[in-house]
Design an enzyme around this catalytic site. Sequence first.
Site, PDB file in Angstrom:
ATOM      1  N   TRP A 104      19.411  -1.174  40.718  1.00  0.00           N
ATOM      2  CA  TRP A 104      19.718  -2.119  41.943  1.00  0.00           C
ATOM      3  C   TRP A 104      20.344  -3.164  41.332  1.00  0.00           C
ATOM      4  O   TRP A 104      21.295  -4.197  42.372  1.00  0.00           O
ATOM      5  CB  TRP A 104      18.845  -3.316  42.330  1.00  0.00           C
ATOM      6  CG  TRP A 104      17.154  -1.930  42.442  1.00  0.00           C
ATOM      7  CD1 TRP A 104      16.520  -1.717  41.588  1.00  0.00           C
ATOM      8  CD2 TRP A 104      17.190  -0.902  43.777  1.00  0.00           C
ATOM      9  NE1 TRP A 104      15.598  -0.507  42.902  1.00  0.00           N
ATOM     10  CE2 TRP A 104      16.153  -0.329  43.912  1.00  0.00           C
ATOM     11  CE3 TRP A 104      18.390  -1.105  44.844  1.00  0.00           C
ATOM     12  CZ2 TRP A 104      16.067   0.289  44.926  1.00  0.00           C
ATOM     13  CZ3 TRP A 104      18.020  -0.491  45.657  1.00  0.00           C
ATOM     14  CH2 TRP A 104      16.616   0.590  46.063  1.00  0.00           C
ATOM     15  N   ASP A 173      16.374 -10.895  40.401  1.00  0.00           N
ATOM     16  CA  ASP A 173      16.128  -9.674  41.697  1.00  0.00           C
ATOM     17  C   ASP A 173      14.676  -9.547  40.883  1.00  0.00           C
ATOM     18  O   ASP A 173      14.830  -8.828  40.049  1.00  0.00           O
ATOM     19  CB  ASP A 173      17.088  -9.047  41.865  1.00  0.00           C
ATOM     20  CG  ASP A 173      16.249  -8.037  42.597  1.00  0.00           C
ATOM     21  OD1 ASP A 173      14.815  -8.280  42.425  1.00  0.00           O
ATOM     22  OD2 ASP A 173      16.922  -6.554  42.693  1.00  0.00           O
ATOM     23  N   LYS A 197       6.415  -4.360  46.646  1.00  0.00           N
ATOM     24  CA  LYS A 197       5.977  -3.925  45.160  1.00  0.00           C
ATOM     25  C   LYS A 197       4.638  -4.078  44.638  1.00  0.00           C
ATOM     26  O   LYS A 197       3.951  -4.167  44.780  1.00  0.00           O
ATOM     27  CB  LYS A 197       7.068  -3.596  44.748  1.00  0.00           C
ATOM     28  CG  LYS A 197       7.985  -2.753  44.277  1.00  0.00           C
ATOM     29  CD  LYS A 197       9.687  -3.240  44.973  1.00  0.00           C
ATOM     30  CE  LYS A 197      10.206  -1.701  45.095  1.00  0.00           C
ATOM     31  NZ  LYS A 197      11.789  -2.369  45.125  1.00  0.00           N
TER      32      LYS A 197
HETATM   33  C1  LIG Z   1      12.886  -1.827  45.584  1.00  0.00           C
HETATM   34  C2  LIG Z   1      14.235  -2.723  44.504  1.00  0.00           C
HETATM   35  C3  LIG Z   1      15.415  -3.143  46.250  1.00  0.00           C
HETATM   36  C4  LIG Z   1      15.479  -2.997  47.094  1.00  0.00           C
HETATM   37  O1  LIG Z   1      14.550  -3.695  47.996  1.00  0.00           O
HETATM   38  P1  LIG Z   1      14.605  -3.933  49.432  1.00  0.00           P
HETATM   39  O2  LIG Z   1      13.747  -3.941  49.693  1.00  0.00           O
HETATM   40  O3  LIG Z   1      14.007  -1.979  50.412  1.00  0.00           O
HETATM   41  O4  LIG Z   1      15.338  -3.695  50.244  1.00  0.00           O
HETATM   42  C5  LIG Z   1      16.211  -3.793  44.396  1.00  0.00           C
HETATM   43  N1  LIG Z   1      16.008  -4.356  43.607  1.00  0.00           N
HETATM   44  C6  LIG Z   1      15.013  -4.250  42.604  1.00  0.00           C
HETATM   45  C7  LIG Z   1      14.625  -4.066  41.455  1.00  0.00           C
HETATM   46  C8  LIG Z   1      14.395  -2.874  43.891  1.00  0.00           C
HETATM   47  O5  LIG Z   1      12.726  -2.805  42.678  1.00  0.00           O
END
Ligand SMILES: *Cc1c(COP(=O)(O)O)cnc(C)c1O
Length: 363
Positions: A104, A173, A197
């Site tokens: 990511w 993030d 999540k």
């Molecule tokens: C799942 C995830 C993403 C991607 O998320 P989307 O909403 O599918 O774009 C980005 N960063 C992390 C840390 C993730 O776990």
Amino acid sequence: MTTQRIHNFNAGPSALPLAVLEEMQKSLLNYKGSGMSVMEISHRSHWFDEILEDTIIRIRRLLDLGPEFDVLFIQGGASLQFAMVPMNFLGQGDSADFVDTGTWSSKAIAEAKIQNKTVRVVASSKDRNYCYIPKSMAFDPQAAFVHLTSNNTIKGTQWHGFPDTGQVPIITDMSSDILSRPMDMTGIGMIYAGAQKNIGPAGVALVIIRKDLLERIPETLPTMLSYKTFAQNNSMFNTPPCFTIYAIQLVMTWLEDTCGGLDAVGKVNGEKARLLYEVIDQSTDFYTGTADKDSRSLMNVTFRLPDEGLEKRFVEEALKHEMGGLKGHKSVGGCRASIYNATTLYSVSVLADFMKHFEAKHG
Ligand SMILES: *Cc1c(COP(=O)(O)O)cnc(C)c1O
């Protein structure tokens, strides 16, 4: 109904609290006597106004956010944030520091580079397939921001405290560990997190942004790609993902009223992770954790078995015992148990017991 539900270790979309799902079910046909589904009400109605306001108030309270932060909802998931962050905060002559801790982070870096922005990768754990969080790095005091991926969902590593970046705001993030424990906002300029999540169903990213950063945003951006649009219109410039936000309200209510806030949630999450890592560490050459011990994630527990045949068998047998979502991401292989807030301590203890039995049988 309840008995048909499995122990859900999916990485995302992932488990939601049962009480939340049941409450959602009740709102599907007639929300609060409106005669309409919660999905059918206008986003300009007082019903939705109340949903949005209450959701934001609860997020503020849970994270103990000061008035210097705005709470926004933006569609496009965390992946759109990878693009919006450099678009909004990296002007001509600006540079940003990124720490590359996995898939990511790499995607975030790539989205900045696509836009020809100046990016410095100040540290990376790529040399060992991202199995650790880098310890030493030198930030540029002139950088527009420092970007960190708080929890590396795929590689199973997590920052256990952010580095000191001086005056440079951290943009992080937190898709897979937001609201999993109390949060120290010192140094934080912005947090973003895809909802699917730890926050609710898919469909939106939660963005928490320090208001002074909004002043840096150029006026030349397309309306829907500027954080200012979302801040000035309370995330209601256009139709927001109403149902997802409603679900988030229920999850926040559950976190506050049922779980007792993030201190309590953090303790349970710590205990859940401890149970699984203990099985891994006590095993002799059967389970191997893929992350360095000091970098281990409390949300995504990644591990390998002696060979791929056994890994396949582990996932299959687990499913027979009503445990799903344990296959690792293809870039790491092996197995992964995602144990976000809604995955109960009980489910995790069932998995820990299963792991011990599986080792006794096949080890
Ligand atoms: C799942 C995830 C993403 C991607 O998320 P989307 O909403 O599918 O774009 C980005 N960063 C992390 C840390 C993730 O776990």
